[in-house]
Design a protein around this motif. Structure first.
Motif, PDB file in Angstrom:
ATOM      1  N   LEU A  50       0.859  -1.336  -0.019  1.00  0.00           N
ATOM      2  CA  LEU A  50       0.163  -0.089   0.053  1.00  0.00           C
ATOM      3  C   LEU A  50       1.079   1.299  -0.043  1.00  0.00           C
ATOM      4  N   ALA A  61      -6.434  -4.867 -12.931  1.00  0.00           N
ATOM      5  CA  ALA A  61      -6.993  -4.151 -11.852  1.00  0.00           C
ATOM      6  C   ALA A  61      -8.339  -4.814 -11.806  1.00  0.00           C
ATOM      7  N   ALA A  98      -3.693   6.396  -8.284  1.00  0.00           N
ATOM      8  CA  ALA A  98      -4.759   5.327  -7.981  1.00  0.00           C
ATOM      9  C   ALA A  98      -4.936   4.347  -9.036  1.00  0.00           C
ATOM     10  N   ASP A 135      -2.908   3.222 -10.902  1.00  0.00           N
ATOM     11  CA  ASP A 135      -1.931   1.971 -10.987  1.00  0.00           C
ATOM     12  C   ASP A 135      -2.159   0.807 -10.130  1.00  0.00           C
ATOM     13  N   THR A 136      -3.276   1.138  -9.350  1.00  0.00           N
ATOM     14  CA  THR A 136      -3.774  -0.050  -8.439  1.00  0.00           C
ATOM     15  C   THR A 136      -4.035  -1.239  -9.146  1.00  0.00           C
ATOM     16  N   GLN A 174       0.390  -7.792  -5.119  1.00  0.00           N
ATOM     17  CA  GLN A 174      -0.796  -6.678  -5.070  1.00  0.00           C
ATOM     18  C   GLN A 174      -0.143  -5.161  -4.967  1.00  0.00           C
ATOM     19  N   VAL A 175      -0.592  -4.258  -5.791  1.00  0.00           N
ATOM     20  CA  VAL A 175      -0.204  -2.919  -5.628  1.00  0.00           C
ATOM     21  C   VAL A 175      -1.240  -1.978  -5.348  1.00  0.00           C
ATOM     22  N   THR A 176      -1.400  -1.168  -4.164  1.00  0.00           N
ATOM     23  CA  THR A 176      -2.615  -0.511  -4.010  1.00  0.00           C
ATOM     24  C   THR A 176      -2.214   0.948  -3.754  1.00  0.00           C
ATOM     25  N   VAL A 177      -2.665   1.885  -4.679  1.00  0.00           N
ATOM     26  CA  VAL A 177      -2.044   3.331  -4.341  1.00  0.00           C
ATOM     27  C   VAL A 177      -3.594   3.990  -3.949  1.00  0.00           C
ATOM     28  N   SER A 178      -3.329   4.353  -2.716  1.00  0.00           N
ATOM     29  CA  SER A 178      -4.692   4.898  -2.137  1.00  0.00           C
ATOM     30  C   SER A 178      -4.026   6.202  -0.683  1.00  0.00           C
TER      31      SER A 178
END
Length: 129
Positions: free
Chosen positions: A11, A40, A88, A90-91, A124-128
């Motif tokens: 994250l 995604a 975001a 890129d999540t 998992q990549v999460t951009v937030s």
């Protein structure tokens, strides 16, 4: 079937950075080009970046060009994806793949998924915020 292993996901806030790593058996890495794809939620898997066996002239999807950098360390059978200025959008789950083809002078187009014979299970990549 030999598998590749991705790591480095997590994250991160918008504007932040992550570096993904892909590793695997030597005979897999030496078999051809290696690439990153991502999927995604609710979307098809899409191409991100590809690099040839001698790491000359990688090719990037327009959506990541100028922000992401792909590299590989053949002696360590490892590929990296440095991701900067993350957004975001890129999540996604990021997958590495091996066994594709690029010419001896570089990669010049988006490769089809079917070119790659070996895949990882994804990270998992999460951009937030």
């Amino acid at each position: 079937q030999a598998r590749l292993i991705e790591s480095g996901g997590g994250l991160v806030q918008p504007g932040g950075s992550l570096r993904l790593t892909c590793s695997g058996p030597g005979h897999i890495f030496s078999s051809g080009s290696t690439a990153w794809f991502r999927q995604a939620p609710g979307k098809e898997r899409e191409f991100v970046a590809v690099i040839g066996t001698i790491a000359v002239r990688p090719y990037y999807a327009d959506s990541v060009k100028g922000r992401f950098t792909v590299s590989r360390h053949n002696a360590e059978n490892t590929m990296y994806l440095q991701m900067n200025n993350l957004k975001a959008e890129d999540t996604a789950v990021y997958y590495c793949a091996a066994g594709g083809y690029c010419s001896s002078v570089g990669c010049y187009s988006e490769p089809p998924e079917g070119d790659f014979s070996s895949w990882g299970q994804g990270t998992q990549v999460t951009v937030s915020s």
